[in-house]
Write an enzyme that holds these catalytic residues in place. Structure first.
Site, PDB file in Angstrom:
ATOM      1  N   SER A  82       0.805  -1.274  -0.092  1.00 44.51           N
ATOM      2  CA  SER A  82       0.035  -0.222   0.191  1.00 44.51           C
ATOM      3  C   SER A  82       0.961   1.289  -0.023  1.00 44.51           C
ATOM      4  O   SER A  82       1.622   1.213   0.554  1.00 44.51           O
ATOM      5  CB  SER A  82      -0.541   0.003   1.068  1.00 44.51           C
ATOM      6  OG  SER A  82      -1.600   1.654   1.533  1.00 44.51           O
ATOM      7  N   TYR A 139      -1.021  -0.409  10.796  1.00 43.94           N
ATOM      8  CA  TYR A 139      -1.582  -0.973   8.735  1.00 43.94           C
ATOM      9  C   TYR A 139      -0.220   0.055   8.479  1.00 43.94           C
ATOM     10  O   TYR A 139       0.387  -1.134   7.343  1.00 43.94           O
ATOM     11  CB  TYR A 139      -2.774  -0.326   8.328  1.00 43.94           C
ATOM     12  CG  TYR A 139      -3.305  -0.729   6.920  1.00 43.94           C
ATOM     13  CD1 TYR A 139      -3.402  -1.744   6.133  1.00 43.94           C
ATOM     14  CD2 TYR A 139      -2.659  -0.456   5.746  1.00 43.94           C
ATOM     15  CE1 TYR A 139      -3.718  -1.705   5.358  1.00 43.94           C
ATOM     16  CE2 TYR A 139      -2.914   0.442   4.567  1.00 43.94           C
ATOM     17  CZ  TYR A 139      -3.515  -0.937   4.339  1.00 43.94           C
ATOM     18  OH  TYR A 139      -3.726  -1.240   2.777  1.00 43.94           O
TER      19      TYR A 139
END
Ligand SMILES: NC(=O)c1ccc[n+]([C@@H]2O[C@H](COP(=O)([O-])OP(=O)(O)OC[C@H]3O[C@@H](n4cnc5c(N)ncnc54)[C@H](OP(=O)(O)O)[C@@H]3O)[C@@H](O)[C@H]2O)c1
Length: 441
Positions: free
Chosen positions: A151, A167
């Site tokens: 990501s 995350y």
């Protein structure tokens, strides 16, 4: 479809792939992209009814896809999954896509120990173990590829609802894992790369972030291309990295982000009209994987990498214009291309254009391909000297220098509609050189 699509470098025919989390979002697009390019795919998810529905749809599209119910956060279920994959694909696997991840957004001080361990276990431990479990199968392939779905949050700090620190840390870990495994497993002919998406319109994101107009506005204003991405704009890069055409690429983390990681500010653009869905049945390749009807200017196209780029583009259907300082070389090339049926014109001038990220508003994507040693006339004196060649090879995880066609394929991919959300990237085509720190024997 252009002649070069017959080239096996642009096909996954005869290859096998495991794509966990293939029933929705990016994973679903990856299953369809890989199957559409000819691979046999196995996928899994936790929901049997949804999995069965997807398997039925894929069958009707002519894709070769099988599936298991599996929760990849469970160690024993992962082991069972890989045993199944091994028996399905006769002990050999060509492609592993580590796609599944989970996220919770809240301020760092509010995260609990359970939040931390659940995200670490899903986003880091699970893909790590998947790599360990599949290593013998991938090694058997002789041309294997692992792609981590990372990501942009693993590259930059991305704050939503206060923070996304865990995350981001898990995706940062995945990016580093990509580098280590690329170097460690190059000797086993396993290439390892990561794809780092920005905001992509999946069910998950649509239901949460895209329900809030303020969030949508903020994302769009932060993105030079002025829009979020689509799952197919991620799956195309994932598939490209698994193709033989990407055979000199390993250890890279490539952002699919509409320029977000390269921009400090961006002017929003209105959403473009959606294009009609391309046909994608059986083994046929949709027009996103073609340069048919497109025009290209390739400076210095009469030798080395430039020559390979001209031929790659023309073979994929583009009309190409090139230029050179050398008239006889240019004429010889033009005759040769004409005999191959390529649409190439040439001129005795050299044009250089500096393109920049801020041209996203003009629908101009700008990317760079950064090379290590590639076998051309320019580098001939180096690779003809044994000592230099030995030094280069020993410093390169893949143990060899590249070929012009291993560069031209990356250049061509970046120009395809399939790369429509990639801009501002510098992609190293280097056999893993730039991620190779130090190896003690
Ligand atoms: N969407 C974005 O904007 C975005 C941006 C950057 C990165 N990413 C990354 O892209 C990847 C895919 O995200 P997505 O947005 O496509 O997610 P998604 O739409 O929620 O799809 C997730 C898929 O994985 C399956 N899955 C989830 N947990 C699982 C588990 N424990 N075991 C097995 N299967 C599981 C889901 O099916 P079941 O729930 O039925 O099991 C579903 O098929 C993730 O790594 C994410 O971090 C996404």
């Amino acid at each position: 479809m252009a002649g070069n699509m017959e080239d096996t470098r642009w096909s996954l025919r005869g290859m096998t792939a495991l794509v966990p989390g293939g029933t929705k979002g990016i994973g679903c697009a990856i299953v369809e992209e890989l199957a559409g390019l000819g691979a046999s795919v196995h996928t899994c998810s936790r929901n049997e009814a949804e999995l069965d529905k997807c398997l039925g749809e894929w069958e009707s599209k002519g894709f070769r896809v099988t599936g298991s119910v599996c929760d990849v956060t469970s160690r024993t279920q992962r082991e069972t999954l890989i045993t199944k994959v091994s028996s399905l694909f006769n002990g050999k696997l060509d492609i592993l896509i580590n796609n599944v991840a989970t996220t919770i957004w809240k301020p760092t001080v509010e995260f609990t120990a359970d939040d931390f361990s659940s995200m670490m276990s899903t986003n880091v431990e699970s893909p790590y173990h998947m790599c360990q479990l599949t290593h013998p199968l991938l090694k058997c392939s002789g041309r294997a590829s692992i792609v981590f779905i990372s990501s942009v949050a693993g590259v930059l700090a991305v704050y939503i609802s206060g923070s996304g620190s865990i995350y981001s840390a898990t995706k940062g870990a995945v990016n580093q894992l990509t580098k280590n495994l690329a170097c460690e497993w190059a000797k086993d002919n396993i290439r390892v790369n990561a794809v780092a998406p920005w905001f992509i319109r999946t069910e998950l994101v649509d239901k949460t972030l895209f329900g809030d107009e303020k969030v949508v506005e903020a994302i769009i204003s932060r993105t030079p291309m002025g829009r979020a991405g689509e799952p197919k704009e991620v799956s195309s890069l994932v598939a490209f990295l698994c193709l033989p055409a990407a055979s000199y690429m390993t250890g890279q983390t490539i952002c699919v982000d509409g320029g977000a990681t390269r921009a400090t500010e961006a002017e929003p653009e209105p959403e473009p009209e959606p294009e009609p869905e391309p046909e994608m049945a059986g083994n046929s390749i949709d027009r996103r994987w073609s340069l048919q009807g497109m025009t290209a200017l390739v400076t210095g196209g009469t030798s080395g990498i430039g020559l390979a780029v001209v031929e790659e583009f023309a073979g994929l259907g583009a009309t190409v214009h090139t230029c050179s300082f050398n008239e006889s070389q240019l004429n010889e090339c033009l005759r040769h291309w004409e005999s191959k049926g390529f649409q190439v014109t040439g001129a005795l001038i050299q044009l250089t254009k500096n393109l920049a990220c801020e041209w996203a508003k003009d629908n101009i994507r700008v990317n760079a391909v950064a090379l290590w040693f590639v076998k051309t006339e320019l580098t001939k004196p180096i690779f003809e000297d044994n000592k230099s060649l030995e030094a280069i090879n020993s410093r390169t995880p893949m143990g060899r220098i590249g070929e012009p066609k291993e560069v031209s394929s990356v250049v061509a991919f970046l120009c395809m509609p399939a790369a429509s959300y990639i801009t501002g990237q510098t992609v190293c085509v280097d056999g893993g050189l730039t991620v190779n720190g130090f190896a003690f024997p």
